[in-house]
Design an enzyme around this catalytic site. Structure first.
Site, mmCIF file in Angstrom:
data_model
loop_
_atom_site.group_PDB
_atom_site.id
_atom_site.type_symbol
_atom_site.label_atom_id
_atom_site.label_comp_id
_atom_site.label_asym_id
_atom_site.label_seq_id
_atom_site.Cartn_x
_atom_site.Cartn_y
_atom_site.Cartn_z
ATOM 1 N N GLY A 15 -1.381 8.166 -3.825
ATOM 2 C CA GLY A 15 0.012 7.743 -3.712
ATOM 3 C C GLY A 15 0.749 7.824 -5.038
ATOM 4 O O GLY A 15 0.179 7.558 -6.091
ATOM 5 N N VAL A 16 2.051 8.183 -4.984
ATOM 6 C CA VAL A 16 2.837 8.244 -6.224
ATOM 7 C C VAL A 16 2.932 6.870 -6.878
ATOM 8 O O VAL A 16 2.898 6.755 -8.112
ATOM 9 C CB VAL A 16 4.290 8.773 -6.034
ATOM 10 C CG1 VAL A 16 4.306 10.257 -5.801
ATOM 11 C CG2 VAL A 16 5.010 8.041 -4.934
ATOM 12 N N CYS A 40 -5.885 14.860 -6.679
ATOM 13 C CA CYS A 40 -6.092 14.661 -5.240
ATOM 14 C C CYS A 40 -4.749 14.496 -4.535
ATOM 15 O O CYS A 40 -3.979 13.598 -4.871
ATOM 16 C CB CYS A 40 -6.969 13.440 -5.013
ATOM 17 S SG CYS A 40 -7.102 12.996 -3.285
ATOM 18 N N GLY A 88 -3.206 4.197 -0.848
ATOM 19 C CA GLY A 88 -4.464 3.511 -0.508
ATOM 20 C C GLY A 88 -5.685 4.002 -1.268
ATOM 21 O O GLY A 88 -6.805 3.889 -0.787
ATOM 22 N N ASN A 113 -6.209 2.666 -13.512
ATOM 23 C CA ASN A 113 -6.193 3.293 -12.185
ATOM 24 C C ASN A 113 -7.614 3.587 -11.685
ATOM 25 O O ASN A 113 -7.789 4.000 -10.541
ATOM 26 C CB ASN A 113 -5.367 4.583 -12.214
ATOM 27 C CG ASN A 113 -3.932 4.329 -11.771
ATOM 28 O OD1 ASN A 113 -3.606 3.242 -11.298
ATOM 29 N ND2 ASN A 113 -3.084 5.331 -11.913
ATOM 30 N N TYR A 114 -8.604 3.392 -12.551
ATOM 31 C CA TYR A 114 -10.003 3.407 -12.108
ATOM 32 C C TYR A 114 -10.494 1.962 -12.212
ATOM 33 O O TYR A 114 -11.517 1.679 -12.841
ATOM 34 C CB TYR A 114 -10.841 4.334 -12.985
ATOM 35 C CG TYR A 114 -10.507 5.813 -12.864
ATOM 36 C CD1 TYR A 114 -9.755 6.300 -11.797
ATOM 37 C CD2 TYR A 114 -10.958 6.737 -13.809
ATOM 38 C CE1 TYR A 114 -9.458 7.647 -11.693
ATOM 39 C CE2 TYR A 114 -10.668 8.091 -13.702
ATOM 40 C CZ TYR A 114 -9.920 8.537 -12.646
ATOM 41 O OH TYR A 114 -9.626 9.877 -12.539
ATOM 42 N N ARG A 153 0.831 -1.206 0.000
ATOM 43 C CA ARG A 153 0.000 0.000 0.000
ATOM 44 C C ARG A 153 0.858 1.245 0.000
ATOM 45 O O ARG A 153 1.782 1.387 0.793
ATOM 46 C CB ARG A 153 -0.943 0.018 1.210
ATOM 47 C CG ARG A 153 -1.918 1.187 1.139
ATOM 48 C CD ARG A 153 -3.065 1.032 2.106
ATOM 49 N NE ARG A 153 -2.669 1.324 3.477
ATOM 50 C CZ ARG A 153 -3.531 1.306 4.497
ATOM 51 N NH1 ARG A 153 -4.797 0.987 4.309
ATOM 52 N NH2 ARG A 153 -3.112 1.590 5.709
ATOM 53 N N GLY A 176 0.917 4.072 -6.819
ATOM 54 C CA GLY A 176 -0.268 3.623 -7.531
ATOM 55 C C GLY A 176 -0.500 4.501 -8.751
ATOM 56 O O GLY A 176 -0.779 4.008 -9.846
ATOM 57 N N SER A 207 -5.087 -2.841 -2.409
ATOM 58 C CA SER A 207 -3.828 -2.724 -1.664
ATOM 59 C C SER A 207 -4.009 -3.037 -0.179
ATOM 60 O O SER A 207 -3.028 -3.171 0.543
ATOM 61 C CB SER A 207 -3.252 -1.313 -1.823
ATOM 62 O OG SER A 207 -4.181 -0.341 -1.364
HETATM 63 C C1 LIG Z 1 -10.003 10.607 -4.798
HETATM 64 C C2 LIG Z 1 -9.207 10.058 -5.938
HETATM 65 C C3 LIG Z 1 -8.648 10.919 -6.868
HETATM 66 C C4 LIG Z 1 -7.896 10.432 -7.922
HETATM 67 N N1 LIG Z 1 -7.366 11.307 -8.829
HETATM 68 C C5 LIG Z 1 -6.625 10.829 -9.867
HETATM 69 C C6 LIG Z 1 -6.042 11.707 -10.837
HETATM 70 O O1 LIG Z 1 -6.205 12.909 -10.776
HETATM 71 N N2 LIG Z 1 -5.315 11.173 -11.835
HETATM 72 C C7 LIG Z 1 -5.105 9.827 -11.945
HETATM 73 O O2 LIG Z 1 -4.423 9.392 -12.866
HETATM 74 N N3 LIG Z 1 -5.646 8.975 -11.045
HETATM 75 C C8 LIG Z 1 -6.392 9.449 -10.022
HETATM 76 N N4 LIG Z 1 -6.935 8.576 -9.124
HETATM 77 C C9 LIG Z 1 -6.681 7.143 -9.294
HETATM 78 C C10 LIG Z 1 -5.352 6.778 -8.670
HETATM 79 O O3 LIG Z 1 -4.306 7.107 -9.558
HETATM 80 C C11 LIG Z 1 -5.316 5.274 -8.393
HETATM 81 O O4 LIG Z 1 -6.331 4.939 -7.500
HETATM 82 C C12 LIG Z 1 -3.943 4.864 -7.835
HETATM 83 O O5 LIG Z 1 -3.763 3.487 -8.012
HETATM 84 C C13 LIG Z 1 -3.832 5.209 -6.375
HETATM 85 O O6 LIG Z 1 -2.534 5.021 -5.926
HETATM 86 P P1 LIG Z 1 -2.284 4.833 -4.350
HETATM 87 O O7 LIG Z 1 -0.845 4.633 -4.171
HETATM 88 O O8 LIG Z 1 -2.971 5.922 -3.617
HETATM 89 O O9 LIG Z 1 -3.135 3.526 -4.086
HETATM 90 P P2 LIG Z 1 -2.817 2.128 -3.401
HETATM 91 O O10 LIG Z 1 -4.153 1.576 -3.103
HETATM 92 O O11 LIG Z 1 -1.847 2.251 -2.291
HETATM 93 O O12 LIG Z 1 -2.131 1.315 -4.584
HETATM 94 C C14 LIG Z 1 -2.749 1.103 -5.835
HETATM 95 C C15 LIG Z 1 -2.078 -0.092 -6.521
HETATM 96 O O13 LIG Z 1 -0.673 0.134 -6.629
HETATM 97 C C16 LIG Z 1 0.058 -0.871 -5.919
HETATM 98 N N5 LIG Z 1 1.202 -0.256 -5.259
HETATM 99 C C17 LIG Z 1 1.194 0.762 -4.365
HETATM 100 N N6 LIG Z 1 2.448 1.060 -4.001
HETATM 101 C C18 LIG Z 1 3.269 0.207 -4.659
HETATM 102 C C19 LIG Z 1 4.689 0.027 -4.700
HETATM 103 N N7 LIG Z 1 5.502 0.799 -3.982
HETATM 104 N N8 LIG Z 1 5.192 -0.956 -5.487
HETATM 105 C C20 LIG Z 1 4.364 -1.744 -6.222
HETATM 106 N N9 LIG Z 1 3.019 -1.601 -6.236
HETATM 107 C C21 LIG Z 1 2.480 -0.628 -5.463
HETATM 108 C C22 LIG Z 1 -0.929 -1.419 -4.929
HETATM 109 O O14 LIG Z 1 -0.553 -2.712 -4.479
HETATM 110 C C23 LIG Z 1 -2.207 -1.387 -5.730
HETATM 111 O O15 LIG Z 1 -2.233 -2.476 -6.629
HETATM 112 C C24 LIG Z 1 -7.696 9.040 -8.056
HETATM 113 C C25 LIG Z 1 -8.256 8.180 -7.132
HETATM 114 C C26 LIG Z 1 -9.022 8.662 -6.079
HETATM 115 C C27 LIG Z 1 -9.639 7.709 -5.112
#
Ligand SMILES: Cc1cc2nc3c(=O)[nH]c(=O)nc-3n(C[C@H](O)[C@H](O)[C@H](O)COP(=O)(O)OP(=O)(O)OC[C@H]3O[C@@H](n4cnc5c(N)ncnc54)[C@H](O)[C@@H]3O)c2cc1C
Ligand SMILES: *[C@@H]1O[C@H](CO)[C@@H](O)[C@H](O)[C@H]1NC(C)=O
Ligand SMILES: *[C@@H]1O[C@H](CO)[C@@H](O)[C@H](O)[C@H]1NC(C)=O
Ligand SMILES: *[C@@H]1O[C@H](CO)[C@@H](O)[C@H](O)[C@H]1NC(C)=O
Ligand SMILES: *[C@@H]1O[C@H](CO)[C@@H](O)[C@H](O)[C@H]1NC(C)=O
Ligand SMILES: *[C@@H]1O[C@H](CO)[C@@H](O)[C@H](O)[C@H]1NC(C)=O
Ligand SMILES: *[C@@H]1O[C@H](CO)[C@@H](O)[C@H](O)[C@H]1NC(C)=O
Ligand SMILES: *[C@@H]1O[C@H](CO)[C@@H](O)[C@H](O)[C@H]1NC(C)=O
Ligand SMILES: *[C@@H]1O[C@H](CO)[C@@H](O)[C@H](O)[C@H]1NC(C)=O
Length: 547
Positions: A187-188, A183, A120, A486-487, A117, A190, A127
């Site tokens: 996370g970078v 937002c 998240g 990513n969606y 994660r 994901g 994750s």
């Molecule tokens: C409120 C909101 C706004 C958003 N806005 C945008 C936007 O403006 N543009 C856009 O492109 N997307 C956007 N998204 C989508 C977002 O890019 C994805 O949900 C992204 O996967 C989130 O990354 P995270 O690290 O926060 O998520 P996480 O849930 O932590 O991870 C997502 C996926 O990546 C994997 N992962 C995380 N960290 C690692 C790592 N270090 N190494 C390997 N795998 C890893 C996880 O296991 C999981 O499969 C948005 C989502 C939400 C909910």
């Protein structure tokens, strides 16, 4: 007789599922013949560590009081916070790479799956939830960011979030940024792992396109960089979703030039104020407009005053890389109907634009971008589409009518593409939604006020989303009908026994050529399919050329 038939069918299913699980890697617990227990895992982790006190402070099981708050801290889709949703057996919050190596090795040894994660924000909670016993590595303690202004780059650890990146850059300079998302708590890892778009996408393409190097841990605990991993894996990590391949420890990013002054505007209109014709024209004009302008359109249905009659409200949010005096003549010439006037424009610094899009006022101290809990969270289900031909007025009427059928807990968000995205081939990275896309369609229903997604009201909202997706089908991309990974949406399918089954969702996220390349890379990098989740890149027993 009936019983015999039934049990032989059961046997058949059993043997089929045996073949099936063999063909894409057996569960580790059955290979190793171990039942995962947290005691064994913890003992393993401790014995792999040179400081027992330090590692013990970073391990959480449901018996620890801090387990729940740590898990909940980054459950960013509240749909999954319900206690009936399965949680990790153990959470590890490493502070360095050696501890990640140990957690990986102990998870494999003791029959746990692994989830990683970062921010998240995974739409399906992948994750931090799983239907199998799993260890969650939460990278919340690994979020350092080193900005190098002189060569316009930054090393960002795998656990950082976008707001922390924006803030870190802004402490050095106002004239560099990174083309990331809206937002600040996303996370970078994901974000970049799925491609990643944002307010600079028309000027600098996706986040993944601006990754220069990576520090990565493979399934054997080896630490690799771009050079030692080779271009195939480096390609896969920037759009193919990194969690299918291993763990990203850090990303090296190319920072891009931005002006000291940018302009934000908001046009807020309803159908009664001519929004239909403005939207219709939007589709023709803005995807081909100056690359310095990014506009998104948010649409909701609402009741008109105290009547039972509904309308559509549209919010055109614009961000221009430059000042008002250059923006206004451009828009007045190219799109006068949008009626962008000086009064609705606001000149701000780039970091203030990040604040505005993050939901804060531009005068809020920028540190708030590093406060992950300052961003409100929602319970939602969402889907995506891509529009390649302007939707005719008859189609728009159907969309508005469909929106009137909802109970106003829906939202659409259109995100304009074109510009720089036209210069990339669909295979440049795994992210394939490039040339020819006018805009992305994001559709969401909220479960606000509902205890779960299974109440009658929630089900009605989900059914509305499905019927909307069906209605809009003629107006969006086809063969494949593209979707943004990513969606992610598990309703697109989770089958991966055969290529045919997996391509139902894989082709939509990546298109066929990229999906096949990802499968070939996965087979080399993680042949036993340790890094998996319901829509991870599958491993097949047969060569892809035989499929
Ligand atoms: C409120 C909101 C706004 C958003 N806005 C945008 C936007 O403006 N543009 C856009 O492109 N997307 C956007 N998204 C989508 C977002 O890019 C994805 O949900 C992204 O996967 C989130 O990354 P995270 O690290 O926060 O998520 P996480 O849930 O932590 O991870 C997502 C996926 O990546 C994997 N992962 C995380 N960290 C690692 C790592 N270090 N190494 C390997 N795998 C890893 C996880 O296991 C999981 O499969 C948005 C989502 C939400 C909910
Ligand atoms: C990782 O952290 C642990 C605990 O703080 C420490 O003992 C170990 O030396 C660190 N390892 C590295 C490579 O920094
Ligand atoms: C072990 O880690 C603890 C907690 O981080 C620290 O206080 C202690 O100094 C470390 N011990 C050694 C020998 O490094
Ligand atoms: C949580 O409990 C386990 C025992 O189940 C223990 O080993 C660990 O150190 C505890 N974690 C913390 C942070 O206290
Ligand atoms: C920044 O990059 C330049 C050019 O590559 C390099 O010489 C310098 O050492 C870097 N600075 C830091 C602090 O890493
Ligand atoms: C849009 O206008 C309506 C009606 O004036 C108002 O209630 C709403 O807050 C406005 N929305 C935004 C985001 O400004
Ligand atoms: C244009 O916007 C201004 C406010 O900025 C408003 O007063 C005016 O009525 C609008 N004109 C049209 C034609 O919608
Ligand atoms: C972060 O934001 C939350 C919610 O607004 C607030 O309660 C908390 O105090 C903030 N934390 C910091 C360190 O500012
Ligand atoms: C959890 O979800 C169930 C239905 O799946 C619902 O009945 C229950 O109220 C929810 N619990 C909470 C705490 O919201």
């Amino acid at each position: 007789m009936k019983n015999i038939n039934l049990s032989s069918i059961f046997l058949l299913i059993l043997s089929l599922s045996f073949v099936v699980s063999q063909s894409h890697g057996s569960p580790l617990s059955s290979i190793l013949d171990v039942t995962p227990t947290s005691e064994n895992f913890i003992t393993c982790l401790q014995s792999n560590s040179n400081n027992l006190t330090a590692i013990s402070q970073l391990i959480f099981t449901p018996t620890n009081t801090s387990y729940t708050p740590i898990w909940q801290a980054a459950v960013n889709n509240l749909r999954f916070i319900n206690s009936s949703i399965p949680r990790p057996s153990i959470i590890v919050t490493p502070t360095n790479e050696t501890q990640i190596q140990a957690a990986l090795s102990c998870a494999k040894k003791h029959g746990y799956e692994l989830r990683i994660r970062c921010g998240g924000h995974d739409f399906e909670g992948l994750s931090y939830t799983a239907k199998v016993p799993f260890v969650m590595i939460d990278l919340v303690n690994m979020k350092s960011i080193d900005v190098n202004v002189s060569d316009a780059s930054a090393w960002v650890q795998g656990g950082a979030v976008l707001g922390e990146l924006y803030y870190a850059i802004s402490r050095y300079t106002d004239t560099l940024s990174f083309p990331a998302g809206i937002c600040p708590a996303v996370g970078v890892s994901g974000f970049l792992g799925g491609g990643g778009y944002g307010n600079l996408v028309r000027k600098y393409a996706t986040g993944g396109d601006n990754v220069l190097d990576v520090r990565f841990m493979d399934v054997n605990g080896n630490i690799l960089d771009r050079k030692s991993m080779g271009e195939d894996l480096f390609w896969a990590l920037r759009g193919g979703v990194a969690s299918s391949f291993g763990i990203v420890l850090a990303w090296k990013l190319r920072l891009v030039a931005v002006p000291e002054t940018v302009t934000f505007f908001l046009v807020n209109i309803t159908l009664e104020q001519g929004a239909n014709d403005i939207y219709y024209k939007y589709q023709y004009v803005l995807p081909n407009f100056d690359r310095d302008l990014q506009v998104s359109v948010q649409l909701n249905s609402e009741y008109i005053g105290n009547t039972r009659k509904k309308t559509i409200r549209m919010l055109f949010r614009g961000l221009y890389q430059g000042g008002i005096d250059t923006l206004l003549p451009l828009l007045n010439k190219g799109f006068p109907e949008l009626n962008v006037t000086r009064e609705i424009c606001q000149e701000v610094r780039p970091i203030q634009a990040s604040l505005l899009f993050g939901g804060f006022t531009p005068s809020t101290p920028a540190e708030i971008l590093t406060n992950r809990s300052a961003v409100p969270r929602l319970s939602f289900k969402s889907t995506s589409d891509y529009v390649k031909t302007p939707i005719p007025k008859s189609g728009l009427r159907k969309i508005w009518r469909k929106m009137f059928e909802s109970d106003t807990f829906e939202a659409l968000q259109m995100y304009t593409f074109g510009g720089k995205m036209e210069e990339y081939s669909d295979t440049a990275t795994p992210y394939p939604h490039r040339a020819g896309v006018l805009y992305q369609v994001y559709k969401t229903v909220l479960f606000t006020g509902q205890p779960s997604d299974t109440t009658a009201v929630s089900r009605r909202r989900l059914a509305w989303l499905r019927s909307f997706d069906k209605m809009i089908e003629p107006y969006v991309s086809s063969n494949p009908r593209e979707a943004y990974v990513n969606y992610n949406d598990l309703d697109l399918g989770v089958g991966s026994r055969t290529f045919k089954e997996a391509s139902l969702w894989g082709d939509r996220y990546w298109k066929r050529d990229n999906f096949k390349r990802l499968i070939r890379i996965k087979a080399k990098v993680d042949p036993d399919n340790f890094f998996r989740h319901p829509q991870s890149i599958p491993v097949f027993s047969t060569y892809l050329s035989d499929i």
